[in-house]
Structure formats: C-alpha cells, structure tokens
Design a protein around this motif. Structure first.
Motif, PDB file in Angstrom:
ATOM      1  N   SER A 188       5.535 -15.357   9.670  1.00 18.02           N
ATOM      2  CA  SER A 188       5.344 -14.136   8.900  1.00 18.02           C
ATOM      3  C   SER A 188       6.691 -13.421   8.783  1.00 18.02           C
ATOM      4  CB  SER A 188       4.304 -13.223   9.562  1.00 18.02           C
ATOM      5  OG  SER A 188       4.739 -12.806  10.827  1.00 18.02           O
ATOM      6  N   PRO A 189       6.970 -12.694   7.702  1.00 21.37           N
ATOM      7  CA  PRO A 189       6.076 -12.469   6.572  1.00 21.37           C
ATOM      8  C   PRO A 189       5.991 -13.709   5.690  1.00 21.37           C
ATOM      9  CG  PRO A 189       8.199 -11.465   6.110  1.00 21.37           C
ATOM     10  CD  PRO A 189       8.268 -12.000   7.507  1.00 21.37           C
ATOM     11  N   SER A 190       4.920 -13.794   4.890  1.00 19.76           N
ATOM     12  CA  SER A 190       4.759 -14.966   4.037  1.00 19.76           C
ATOM     13  C   SER A 190       4.184 -14.544   2.692  1.00 19.76           C
ATOM     14  CB  SER A 190       3.846 -15.976   4.734  1.00 19.76           C
ATOM     15  OG  SER A 190       2.614 -15.378   5.047  1.00 19.76           O
ATOM     16  N   GLU A 191       4.129 -15.501   1.784  1.00 19.56           N
ATOM     17  CA  GLU A 191       3.636 -15.162   0.456  1.00 19.56           C
ATOM     18  C   GLU A 191       2.115 -15.086   0.434  1.00 19.56           C
ATOM     19  OE1 GLU A 191       5.734 -17.917  -2.043  1.00 19.56           O
ATOM     20  OE2 GLU A 191       7.608 -16.822  -1.686  1.00 19.56           O
ATOM     21  N   LEU A 192       1.595 -14.314  -0.494  1.00 20.59           N
ATOM     22  CA  LEU A 192       0.145 -14.189  -0.615  1.00 20.59           C
ATOM     23  C   LEU A 192      -0.363 -15.094  -1.728  1.00 20.59           C
ATOM     24  CD1 LEU A 192      -0.358 -10.307  -0.421  1.00 20.59           C
ATOM     25  CD2 LEU A 192      -0.307 -11.957   1.444  1.00 20.59           C
ATOM     26  N   ASP A 193      -1.671 -15.360  -1.694  1.00 17.03           N
ATOM     27  CA  ASP A 193      -2.315 -16.003  -2.841  1.00 17.03           C
ATOM     28  C   ASP A 193      -2.230 -15.060  -4.045  1.00 17.03           C
ATOM     29  OD1 ASP A 193      -3.100 -17.808  -1.006  1.00 17.03           O
ATOM     30  OD2 ASP A 193      -5.196 -17.155  -0.911  1.00 17.03           O
ATOM     31  N   GLN A 202      -4.966 -12.507  -3.934  1.00 13.79           N
ATOM     32  CA  GLN A 202      -4.726 -11.320  -3.093  1.00 13.79           C
ATOM     33  C   GLN A 202      -3.892 -10.279  -3.848  1.00 13.79           C
ATOM     34  OE1 GLN A 202      -3.391 -13.720   0.475  1.00 13.79           O
ATOM     35  NE2 GLN A 202      -4.373 -12.069   1.607  1.00 13.79           N
ATOM     36  N   LEU A 203      -2.850 -10.768  -4.543  1.00 19.51           N
ATOM     37  CA  LEU A 203      -2.010  -9.844  -5.307  1.00 19.51           C
ATOM     38  C   LEU A 203      -2.811  -9.169  -6.416  1.00 19.51           C
ATOM     39  CD1 LEU A 203       1.269 -11.960  -5.640  1.00 19.51           C
ATOM     40  CD2 LEU A 203       0.918  -9.936  -4.206  1.00 19.51           C
ATOM     41  N   ASP A 222      -6.042  -8.669  -6.503  1.00 21.57           N
ATOM     42  CA  ASP A 222      -6.974  -7.707  -5.906  1.00 21.57           C
ATOM     43  C   ASP A 222      -6.281  -6.387  -5.599  1.00 21.57           C
ATOM     44  OD1 ASP A 222      -9.009  -9.514  -6.010  1.00 21.57           O
ATOM     45  OD2 ASP A 222      -8.991 -10.009  -3.868  1.00 21.57           O
ATOM     46  N   LEU A 223      -4.989  -6.470  -5.277  1.00 21.49           N
ATOM     47  CA  LEU A 223      -4.246  -5.268  -4.880  1.00 21.49           C
ATOM     48  C   LEU A 223      -3.490  -4.648  -6.050  1.00 21.49           C
ATOM     49  CD1 LEU A 223      -2.914  -6.619  -1.479  1.00 21.49           C
ATOM     50  CD2 LEU A 223      -4.754  -4.968  -1.827  1.00 21.49           C
ATOM     51  N   HIS A 224      -3.665  -5.228  -7.246  1.00 20.99           N
ATOM     52  CA  HIS A 224      -3.046  -4.673  -8.459  1.00 20.99           C
ATOM     53  C   HIS A 224      -1.523  -4.660  -8.359  1.00 20.99           C
ATOM     54  CE1 HIS A 224      -7.154  -3.264  -8.482  1.00 20.99           C
ATOM     55  NE2 HIS A 224      -6.904  -2.592  -7.388  1.00 20.99           N
ATOM     56  N   LEU A 225      -0.974  -5.723  -7.796  1.00 26.59           N
ATOM     57  CA  LEU A 225       0.470  -5.767  -7.586  1.00 26.59           C
ATOM     58  C   LEU A 225       1.109  -6.912  -8.354  1.00 26.59           C
ATOM     59  CD1 LEU A 225       0.764  -5.173  -3.732  1.00 26.59           C
ATOM     60  CD2 LEU A 225       1.062  -3.511  -5.576  1.00 26.59           C
ATOM     61  N   ILE A 226       2.297  -6.651  -8.854  1.00 27.54           N
ATOM     62  CA  ILE A 226       3.149  -7.699  -9.418  1.00 27.54           C
ATOM     63  C   ILE A 226       4.449  -7.656  -8.626  1.00 27.54           C
ATOM     64  CG2 ILE A 226       4.456  -8.435 -11.446  1.00 27.54           C
ATOM     65  CD1 ILE A 226       2.289  -7.032 -13.143  1.00 27.54           C
ATOM     66  N   ILE A 227       4.933  -8.858  -8.277  1.00 26.56           N
ATOM     67  CA  ILE A 227       6.188  -8.905  -7.530  1.00 26.56           C
ATOM     68  C   ILE A 227       7.354  -8.814  -8.512  1.00 26.56           C
ATOM     69  CG2 ILE A 227       7.614 -10.261  -5.954  1.00 26.56           C
ATOM     70  CD1 ILE A 227       4.912  -9.387  -4.810  1.00 26.56           C
ATOM     71  N   PHE A 265       4.838 -10.766   2.554  1.00 21.84           N
ATOM     72  CA  PHE A 265       4.002  -9.715   3.129  1.00 21.84           C
ATOM     73  C   PHE A 265       3.661 -10.045   4.579  1.00 21.84           C
ATOM     74  CE2 PHE A 265       3.402  -9.431  -1.366  1.00 21.84           C
ATOM     75  CZ  PHE A 265       3.011  -8.126  -1.661  1.00 21.84           C
ATOM     76  N   ILE A 276       5.671  -3.904  -8.568  1.00 21.47           N
ATOM     77  CA  ILE A 276       5.271  -3.216  -9.794  1.00 21.47           C
ATOM     78  C   ILE A 276       3.759  -3.077  -9.733  1.00 21.47           C
ATOM     79  CG2 ILE A 276       5.115  -3.402 -12.314  1.00 21.47           C
ATOM     80  CD1 ILE A 276       7.673  -5.117 -12.193  1.00 21.47           C
TER      81      ILE A 276
END
Lengths: 598, 598
Positions: free
Chosen positions: A575-580, A583-584, A586-591, B197, B590
């Motif tokens: 950790s830390p590691s990347e998410l599915d 998951q992103l 669901d969390l309304h996130l863009i990297i 993460f 974002i």
C-alpha cells in the motif's frame, strides 16, 4: 497439515522448571535452532514466553527421528515429551528454563517454513525494507517482542493511572471535517455526497475541547492521528498520542499531572525513578543555555552570553556584529580522554554551526595554568581570567564562540555544536532527563506568506499580560504553552486553551483568518463557546516517541508493529495501491496524473 | 472574562457531605437550575460528579445579589462559600450532597450561555439532528454522561482482564491496502503517489493473523473499523471492536475466554451475574427453534417442527407444501392479560410473517378444557391432543403455523411472528441472555453474481469432515465459525482461521478469486503462511453494540460521543465537506460530479 487436530500446549516455552521434572508436557512453538550432538538431536523451541530445549534421544523411534531430521528453522511444531533435569554441566542459568529439557516423545509439524530471507536473531541487521516486507518474521525477534511488550505495558500503565484519577477515555471520531492549518490533512472521499470529503484528524484537538464544553471534565484518549507530511525516522503518516484535556485547570495542574503520571509509569514499567518534579526552563532560557527548545540534559556544557567580554575584546568581527544589535555566545568543551581538539575536529564543529546560520566558529584553547592559546586568543588580551571564570574552563578545554546578528541563529548554531560535542565526547549519561519548556511565543511570522501564524496552534491562551497588545505587537506575546522534553526530543506539547469567542476570533484574525473563513472552518468550536464553556487545558504526549526513547531506539519504526517505510509505503502489503475503476466511479473521482516533467 | 484568573474548585459538586459543615469551599460548575424562594436565591450547581445546592442568602451583598440575578441556565460559574447543613425539612436523601448546601459568598461568571436550543434535562427528547448539532449540550445530560462512563468502564474492565491473561494490545495500521470483499472500503488518496490510495480497515483481520505468524501469541486491540455502507441505527461509518486473536487454540478456547471475560466484566461494571457458560445452539437449531441466527432468549415461545402432524391433517395447503419438500412450523402464543388474540391482531402477526416470505399464517385458538377452535381447527380433527402436547398449549393460548417450501423462509417468517409476540405480549425479561451460535455454513450462494462466497469471511476454517467436499458441495460445508448473540443482537463473530496456503487458495477459488487476483490482493497473507504460521483463531465483539445493549438503548448513537447521523453527516461540524482546489490538486484528483438525472 492445517486440517488436522494438533496436540495443544500444556505449558509455554518459558514456563518449565525443575519443579516439573518427570511431567509429561506438550509444547507449541517455533524451531529457533536445532543441532545434532553425537546421536542426540537438540531443538531450541521458542514462543513469546521463552525458549525450551527439546531433545530427541538416540533411542527415539525411527519415526520420531525422521520427523526431527525434517525440521528446519522456524518450522511451527508441537512437541509431546517428558520434562527431565539437565546434566549439571548443561544447566544454563541465563535461561528461565535452563535447568530442564524436554525429552521428545512425539513431534508434529504444524506448518513448514520456507528458507528465511534473514535470520530471526537479534544483532542481525537486515535492511529496513526487508524487515518491513517480512514483518511477521521480524516480529519474532526478541527485540521486537520486547518493544511490543514495552509499548503495551507503557500504555496500560498510563490507562490505569488516569482511570484511577477519574479521567474518562472517550473515543472521538476519525472521519471529521477538513480544517487544514499547519500540516496537510489526509482526506476520505464520500460516496454518498459527490465532491465532498471527510478528513482524518491531525489530532482530536477540537473534539477534546468540545468534550470539555460537554462537561466531561477529565478526558483522555490513546488516539490515532494523521498528518500528510513527508515521513522521517520519527514521523509516520499515522501516529499515536496520549490525548489529555481537563476543565477548570491552570497550567501547573497539567504539569503536575504529567509529572505524577510519568513518575508512576516509569516506576511501574521500567522500575526507573524519575524526580518528583521536572526542571522548568522558559523558551528563552532554553535557547540561551542549550541552543534549542528541546535540550538534551543528559550532558552539561551550558552556553553563556559573552556579549560584554566580546565587546571588550579587540576582535573586529564580534565588534561589528554587536554593533548591529547581534550577540556573542560561548561554551566550553571539556577535555576528554581520547579526543583531540584538532583543527580538523574544530572544522567539523564549525560545519555543524554553519548549518544553522553561523558564519564561523571562533575558538581558544585552555592550556596549562589556564593559559589561553590559538584561535582568537590574541583579541582577548586582559580578559583571560574573566573568560575562564565565566565558562568554568579548565586545562585542556576548548572554548568556542558563535556570533550572529540574529539571536535565534546565534543560539541554535552554538546549540548544534553543543549537541555534536555531547555525542562525540561521549558525555551522554544513560538516563531519562525530562524538562518543561514554558513561556513560548504565541505567534511566529510566516515570511513566505507575509503574516503572523500560531507557533503552536490557534487555540492556545495568550498570557494575561499580553491581552492588550496582541494585535499591536504579536511577536512579543507569550502563550500559556508548555512542551515536555526528554533526552533532546519533544515528547509532549500542550496549552491552556482559549474559551472565549471574542478572544478566539482575535487570534484567528491575527493569523490571517477573516471572520467569514474562521466561521466556515471553526464555526462549530465558536458555537460551542457560546454555551458556557469551562476554562480548560491539556497536553498530548506522543506514544511512539516516548516508547522509542524508553527502549533507546532512534526510529519510531522500531516501536510500531507495522510502520510504513520512509517513502510512505508498506513493503508488506504494497500500500498505497491503485483502485478498481468501479471504486473510483463510486467515489466520483477522476485521477489527474501529473504530466511528466519536460 | 476568559482572560482572568478564576477561583479554582476545592471540591467537586458531588463531594460535600455534612462532614464538611462549616468549611469554606470553592465549586466550579454549571447552573443546572436556579430559582428564587422568598428573598433567597437557590442555584443547583452541576458538574460531572453531581449537583450541589448553592444559596444566596437575603443578607448577601448587593454585588453578590446582582451577580446571582444575572445567572441563566448553563452559565459556567465559580462559587466560593461556606458549607452548612440544610434544615431538616430540606434534606434530600436522593442526592449525595442532599444534607448540605453552600452559602455563597462570591460568585464568578466564568462564561455565559446563549439561550438553549433544548433543555439539559433527561426525559426531554429533542430530535436527533438537534442533539448532534449541539452535542456539547447533549453530553451534559445525565444519560449521556452515564453512558460515556459505562463505555469507559466496560472497555477498561476488558483491558484489565485481558492484560491479566497475558494478551498484548497491539495497534495495527489504519492506512492499509484496499482489499475489497463484502463491504466497500473507505479510501485515502496518496499525495506522493498519484492515482494510488490507502484504505481504512474494515477490521484488522489480516494484520491480526499476521501478528500470530509473528509469534505474538495472544493479541487484542480496541480497534477502530470502517465500512462504507449506508448508515443505520446500529451501524456507523466508523465503529469500534474488541479485536482478539490467539495462537494454538481450538474453538472452545475462544468461547471459554469470552465467557470468562464477559462474566468478569458484567460483574465488575454492572454487578450483574452471567451464567458461567452460555447456551450453545447450532445454526440449524437456532433457525429451527427461534427463526433466526440471533435469537432473543429473554422470552420463550420456541418454534416446533410439525411436519408430521400437518401431513396427517386434512389442510390442503400444508399437504401441498409438504409434498413439494417444504416444511410446516408452529408456535404457541401464551394467553396474556390485556391481550386479545383478535382477528385484527392475527392479521398484524401475519403481516410480520409475510415480510419474510410466508404466504399466510394459519391459527387455532385453545379454549376451555383445551378445546380447539377457529382458523384451521377443522383440518386437525383427531390430532388435537397431539398438537396440544407438542406445543405445550394451555387454555387461552393461540397456536400459529407457517408453511413454506423453503426451510429458511419457513423459519424466519415464523421467527418474525415470535419476535413480535415477545414485544407485544411484554414477555421480555430484563436480563442479558447470551448464547453462542455455532456450526454455520461456510459459504452462501450469491444469486446475483452467480457464484459462492464466504458467509463470514474467506479466512475461516472449514470443519475437518468437509475438507474433501469443499468444491463438490460448497453449500453443505460447515465452518469453525461462532457468533455471540445477546438479547437478539449479534454482538461478536469469530472463527478458527485457515493457516495453510493451499487450503486458503482453494477457498479463494471457490469464492471466485482466481489465483492471480488472490495473489494480487492477499499475496502478503499467503506469503506469511509460507513461514511457519501457527494454528490460530479469534473473535471480535462489537463495542458500540455491547454498550448499547448494556445501557438498554436501541441505537449505537446513544453510546458514541460524536456519531454521524443516519445520512452519514455530522450536523455539528458539517462533515463531509468540500475541499479547497489546492487540496484536490495536491491529491491529483478531479471530481466527477454525476449528471442530474433527467
């Protein structure tokens, strides 16, 4: 193997003595060492409680002998056998179980162990990332086991003491509002509210103050705290503090509580006697005498103000600096066997001073009959005995000077020299030297951002006599602040708090938070202060650092079961590691990956 | 006011008795009530420790009388005065301080209180969001104070017991690798590693198992855990569990430890005697007899299997369901004063059953001389006495039947009827009725995703006799699993763990994790199992739920200092909240706001 019932221990590996002679016992543990001695096979079987010697005799069954041959280091096994006395010549008085051995009648292999990445043996020093990757093996070492036990004992002893004193341990939330000031917050995106986040607490500061408003009176918590700072040996992403807050107290109530607490705990846990009260130094005294606000009092070498002597000297540099409102400070490095105050060594000391801003390090050697020589001696003609008296110098000592326009830089530069001397001259006593640093400045000026900010945090009370001049002269305001220092480490920080809305708002304003921003971020605290808040104050000793000091370690990693490495990574679980992607989503996130630097 | 030194208490508000008569004392606290009685002014002064009556006599100075007039509810004050005995007629034997009062000589207002949003008084029930917004006021109520104390005492008593038993409390990390299975993880973006993460732990499960591999032997932790699930009365985003793991144990070692622990703790904290051992029910027994796997044993009303009688009856519906491999179960609702088993009430019971899948609820009334009447009586000709004997029915009782093709639905439907009867008939005894539920199925089928998954979690050991049929018949595999149930709540869950790499991989595969995915997510556990893992097992009682049960509450919010509301929001600090753009930029994020639904 996993699937089969196993023979469960009837004793631990640290329990058997000659009183058990003749008993049939079962032990469970790990093969710490095994060796053949003639036709005998000896196994040191280890568990958390100790080591017991197991012997497979030469008359053992073929099956048992075969199993014994199969054993390797760190196999987990169950041994059924009979306790017998060791021959006199084999008695080991260093081991709790050194008078006996267990004659094996049956050995079950509970699980095997792959070849070890490093030996489970203290004194062995694999590199840290290897230790952290295989922390389950590292935890089996005596050192880690002792430190985990010490940490447990330390915290439990604290709890017993505080419970006795009527403190309530209350758990405060760790998913809270982000109120960044000072360090960065770690944040947690909300799935339910797109674009909103919780923050992990940097400390339970506001919640413990609100508990006081809630009439809890005496609160403590062994609290996990989080700071998104770059990691170092004595810092971690997450750390643990003993968080304390009390109502209706003044500064000395907090100081006395901590003195009593640590007296009690050091006695109970380490059988170590601390003094009933700890030395108190004002921030100014500490800076002036030790060149820092976390002095290591395990060795002496105080620093002296020599402005008067320097101004009488003919050394132009000193004269200039003093004329510019600067300072000259000196200390006396004691003659020490095996240490030569060579030019080379003096240059090393000078380098230490320069890191903190000194432009040079002046020196004078004290010879036979206290005759001075070398360095800046020639400028001190006629001042020799005054200088020697001031510093208490003796034959063979080395006098060192730092001069600087800036008082703080003058102190810290010579302080760095003092610290280096303490180590190099091996002056550091084996002890725990606590002291209080009090009367800190409440504000410090942030040159970069061009405004004042809280030196500690914005909730600390100014000392009464400065209340009228907060705005007109923030730099000279002292706060009801206190740090606890041990052996050169800051190990607790606290203050009497503000509990008045208007005063709190004045502090916010001085720290460049306009009323609107303050209300938005800290409105819930200001609100609470409108409903009969009691006077209150508290403190928060760092648990990791305290246990590190107590176990004579230099990194808090040694007293944390699963620390991150200094790159903020856990080599064990990566950790830390990347998410599915799910998951992103669901969390309304863009990297927003940063572009490669060109 | 904040700025001035104040008169510090010499006693708390719960301490003074007639032994203190004549003493000059200082009290600090809050104005709980104040009233005028003739020319006298009475103030009930409150702190965490009690209430003391303060009197401003009619001969008090004008200044003191003026201050007294200024007082309002919940002002925080310091009172200097003289302890005197109350007149006999005014003695209050219900109050610890009921024999005395303090004649005020000086009153200092330490802070004022704005008009209260609700009364600080128990029995008063403001709506929850108001209580949470002003939690600092809510915490001043006797109820919250008692529950915070109970929670503190409960946890401290647990710690003392486990320390005595040689357990080590070890803090496991809360910034870990995301290994989602079951509930969603809360995650924490890394600033240093864009797109990576940490996750907050759903429990310290893997770490406590790794501690066992590390030779810690007996571990516990009062651990904060996190699940990103929609909140309910007995669920929170973050919650606290007593996490326990032990090496070299079998199931009964864990069960006995918990029985001893809870016996000790209930006695110490509540002076309540639990039975030395708790009833054990297999999952099947519990479902069959109580219609659920968390039975409330504070009342009786067992359920009976009446397949045989139903098949002999002439009731066509029963016959059909039985012919389809279904089941018929019955229970006997006892005659209860003031309760009429009316048609209307039976319909209410039927509605409860239908929620769980029952198509109807058949009934028979038991009259004088045990004559049956009504409902399906006519179909049970000749079976009357057998039915009455089976159910132990008496005059005035009501017999209720559920039939269903699906065994589980048959049980849970009638179980819902049983639960409703327990409440409505006021059969629930005031007691703490613990039981163990054991022999749970290891897997359950996920209809939606079309594969088997772990009923508990993937690290639990199958019972030995099923090892050969894991893959061929997952549905019938029982695990070494156990739940602790109290008063109808599941309050702990545990198991003996797998400690064998190959067996662990078989379980992963059955749960639809191919070797690669398993290695990627749980590789660090599999790795640990390659280095001599000991057999181990554990359990994790929920602290919030236990304290809720002990304090006879129905929501865990009542036993948490600062809970979120059921919308996962803190009305006090308004978290979660939006971040600064700078914070988002630092974290390389974002926000992807969902589009408005059209």
């Amino acid at each position: 193997m996993a699937e089969e019932a196993f023979s469960q221990r009837t004793a631990t590996c640290g329990a058997l003595t000659k009183a058990d002679n003749g008993k049939t016992v079962i032990l469970n543990g790990w093969v710490h060492r095994d060796r053949n001695h003639g036709a005998l096979h000896f196994i040191n079987l280890r568990d958390r409680y100790g080591i017991t010697q197991v012997v497979v005799d030469d008359d053992a069954s073929i099956e048992l002998q075969d199993t014994a041959k199969e054993l390797r280091m760190e196999f987990c096994i169950a041994v059924t056998g009979i306790v017998r006395l060791r021959p006199d010549s084999m008695v080991n008085p260093e081991m709790a179980t050194g008078e006996i051995e267990v004659k094996a009648e049956k050995i079950e292999i509970l699980s095997k162990c792959a070849p070890l990445p490093f030996q489970i043996d203290d004194g062995n020093e694999p590199r840290e990332d290897l230790r952290l990757k295989y922390r389950y093996l590292d935890l089996r070492t005596q050192g880690m086991q002792q430190r985990m036990k010490l940490r447990n004992d330390f915290i439990f002893s604290i709890r017993k003491y505080l419970e006795e004193k009527n403190f309530l341990e209350i758990e405060t939330p760790t998913l809270i509002k982000s109120t960044p000031e000072g360090a960065r917050d770690f944040v947690v995106p909300s799935r339910i509210y797109p674009g909103k986040f919780y923050a992990l607490p940097q400390s339970p500061q506001l919640f413990k103050q609100i508990l006081m408003v809630g009439g809890i009176d005496k609160y403590f918590q062994i609290a996990r705290c989080y700071r998104d700072e770059d990691a170092r040996g004595d810092r971690q992403l997450e750390f643990t503090q003993l968080d304390i807050e009390m109502s209706f107290v003044k500064r000395d109530d907090v100081l006395l509580l901590i003195e009593e607490l640590f007296n009690h705990v050091f006695k109970e846990v380490m059988d170590y006697d601390l003094p009933a009260h700890f030395t108190r130094l004002s921030y100014h005294e500490s800076m002036n005498t030790y060149g820092c606000d976390k002095p290591d009092l395990r060795f002496d070498i105080p620093m002296f103000d020599v402005d008067d002597l320097a101004s009488k000297s003919s050394f132009g540099t000193f004269g200039e600096i003093l004329a510019n409102g600067g300072h000259v400070k000196a200390l006396c490095a004691p003659k020490t066997e095996g240490v030569d105050f060579s030019r080379k060594y003096i240059t090393e000391l000078e380098d230490a001073a320069k890191i903190y801003g000194a432009k040079g390090l002046a020196w004078i050697k004290v010879g036979a009959d206290k005759a001075l020589s070398g360095g800046v001696t020639k400028f001190f003609g006629g001042l020799e005995s005054e200088l020697i008296d001031r510093l208490g110098a003796n034959e063979g000592d080395l006098i060192l000077f730092v001069a600087h326009e800036n008082w703080k830089k003058c102190c810290t530069s010579l302080g760095a020299v003092r610290t280096k001397l303490g180590k190099d001259l091996k002056l550091i006593r084996k002890s725990f030297e606590f002291c209080w640093i009090i009367d800190f400045p409440l504000f410090e000026y942030n040159e970069e951002e061009g405004h004042w900010e809280a030196a500690h945090h914005m909730f600390s009370m100014p000392q009464i006599e400065y209340l009228d001049t907060l705005e007109s002269d923030p730099g000279s305001v002292k706060g009801d602040l206190y740090d606890l220092v041990c052996n050169g480490y800051e190990c607790a920080s606290g203050s009497i708090r503000i509990h008045d809305v208007e005063l709190q708002k004045r502090i916010f304003r001085i720290c460049n938070f306009d009323d609107e921003t303050a209300e938005e971020r800290f409105g819930f605290l200001l609100n609470a202060f409108r409903y009969g808040p009691p006077p209150h104050g508290g403190i928060a000793p760092g648990i990791d650092r305290m246990v590190m000091i107590m176990s004579e370690q230099t990194s808090i990693h040694e007293v944390i079961a699963f620390p991150k490495n200094t790159a903020a990574v856990s080599p064990m679980d990566d950790s830390p590691s990347e998410l599915d992607q799910q998951q992103l989503d669901d969390l309304h996130l863009i990297i927003n990956k940063p572009k490669q630097k060109e």
